[in-house]
Design a protein around this motif. Structure first.
Motif, PDB file in Angstrom:
ATOM      1  N   ALA A  81       0.861  -1.181   0.000  1.00  0.00           N
ATOM      2  CA  ALA A  81       0.000   0.000   0.000  1.00  0.00           C
ATOM      3  C   ALA A  81       0.898   1.232   0.000  1.00  0.00           C
ATOM      4  O   ALA A  81       1.904   1.277   0.709  1.00  0.00           O
ATOM      5  N   GLU A  82       0.529   2.224  -0.823  1.00  0.00           N
ATOM      6  CA  GLU A  82       1.347   3.435  -0.933  1.00  0.00           C
ATOM      7  C   GLU A  82       0.471   4.667  -0.871  1.00  0.00           C
ATOM      8  O   GLU A  82      -0.543   4.764  -1.544  1.00  0.00           O
ATOM      9  N   LEU A  83       0.893   5.625  -0.074  1.00  0.00           N
ATOM     10  CA  LEU A  83       0.216   6.907   0.062  1.00  0.00           C
ATOM     11  C   LEU A  83       0.512   7.733  -1.186  1.00  0.00           C
ATOM     12  O   LEU A  83       1.675   7.978  -1.511  1.00  0.00           O
ATOM     13  N   LEU A  84      -0.543   8.143  -1.920  1.00  0.00           N
ATOM     14  CA  LEU A  84      -0.341   8.897  -3.158  1.00  0.00           C
ATOM     15  C   LEU A  84      -0.415  10.407  -2.947  1.00  0.00           C
ATOM     16  O   LEU A  84       0.393  11.143  -3.481  1.00  0.00           O
ATOM     17  N   GLY A  85      -1.387  10.880  -2.216  1.00  0.00           N
ATOM     18  CA  GLY A  85      -1.544  12.305  -2.012  1.00  0.00           C
ATOM     19  C   GLY A  85      -2.975  12.637  -1.670  1.00  0.00           C
ATOM     20  O   GLY A  85      -3.831  11.757  -1.574  1.00  0.00           O
ATOM     21  N   GLY A  86      -3.244  13.925  -1.504  1.00  0.00           N
ATOM     22  CA  GLY A  86      -4.575  14.342  -1.119  1.00  0.00           C
ATOM     23  C   GLY A  86      -4.947  15.676  -1.713  1.00  0.00           C
ATOM     24  O   GLY A  86      -4.245  16.193  -2.582  1.00  0.00           O
ATOM     25  N   PRO A  87      -6.027  16.262  -1.228  1.00  0.00           N
ATOM     26  CA  PRO A  87      -6.479  17.538  -1.768  1.00  0.00           C
ATOM     27  C   PRO A  87      -5.557  18.708  -1.406  1.00  0.00           C
ATOM     28  O   PRO A  87      -5.591  19.742  -2.047  1.00  0.00           O
ATOM     29  N   SER A  88      -4.726  18.533  -0.389  1.00  0.00           N
ATOM     30  CA  SER A  88      -3.737  19.556  -0.045  1.00  0.00           C
ATOM     31  C   SER A  88      -2.348  18.919  -0.073  1.00  0.00           C
ATOM     32  O   SER A  88      -2.216  17.704  -0.079  1.00  0.00           O
TER      33      SER A  88
END
Length: 166
Positions: A81-88
């Protein structure tokens, strides 16, 4: 006798179909390391899940509490699992943005072995601090003698891009 045999075959087919369609579910959460308000930046963050020998990448979106769920293949092997990003803008180290997927406590459930986490501000002593010294996405000119007849050096020297996740 033929009726019982066809009934047995139908029962076996239904059992096989139910077994084949039993999905494997990854259920986990992301964390914000520097948030002062609980659950402040945890919603709408994208997390990808990739498994060995599977072409399709699953992408999940976090809920308000940072939890997410993703469907895994029937026999998941070496999933990450990898954190891609968000709205900020988010900042995460390599060790905090990737986590191996491991078997959960209940049947057909999986979770992550290390927490996925991020910061909302640039950590000190990092690449984004160095980029701020030059000014993000700005060019600069080296002094070239005008008699050489060259265009300003900013035409030749690349600019420093905005630093995202260090």
């Amino acid at each position: 006798m033929a009726f019982h045999r066809s009934r047995l075959i139908i029962t076996l087919l239904l059992f096989a179909f139910a077994e084949a369609s039993a999905s494997q579910l990854l259920s986990a959460k992301v964390s914000c390391f520097d948030c002062t308000i609980p659950n402040q930046y945890l919603s709408q963050i994208k997390v990808s899940v990739k498994c060995e020998n599977v072409r399709k990448v699953a992408v999940a979106t976090t809920k308000d509490d940072g939890s997410f769920k993703a469907d895994l293949p029937r026999d998941p092997k070496n999933c990450v699992a990898e954190l891609l990003g968000g709205p900020s803008q988010l900042y995460a180290s390599e060790k905090d943005k990737v986590s191996p997927v491991v078997k959960g406590t209940e049947p057909n459930t999986y979770t992550i072995s290390t927490p996925l986490g991020f910061l909302t501000s640039c950590p000190k002593n990092s690449l984004c601090e160095a980029a701020k010294q030059f000014g993000a996405s700005e060019t600069f000119d080296l002094p070239l003698p005008p008699e050489w007849g060259f265009a300003p050096s900013s035409y030749y020297v690349p600019f420093f891009p905005i630093i995202g996740i260090p």
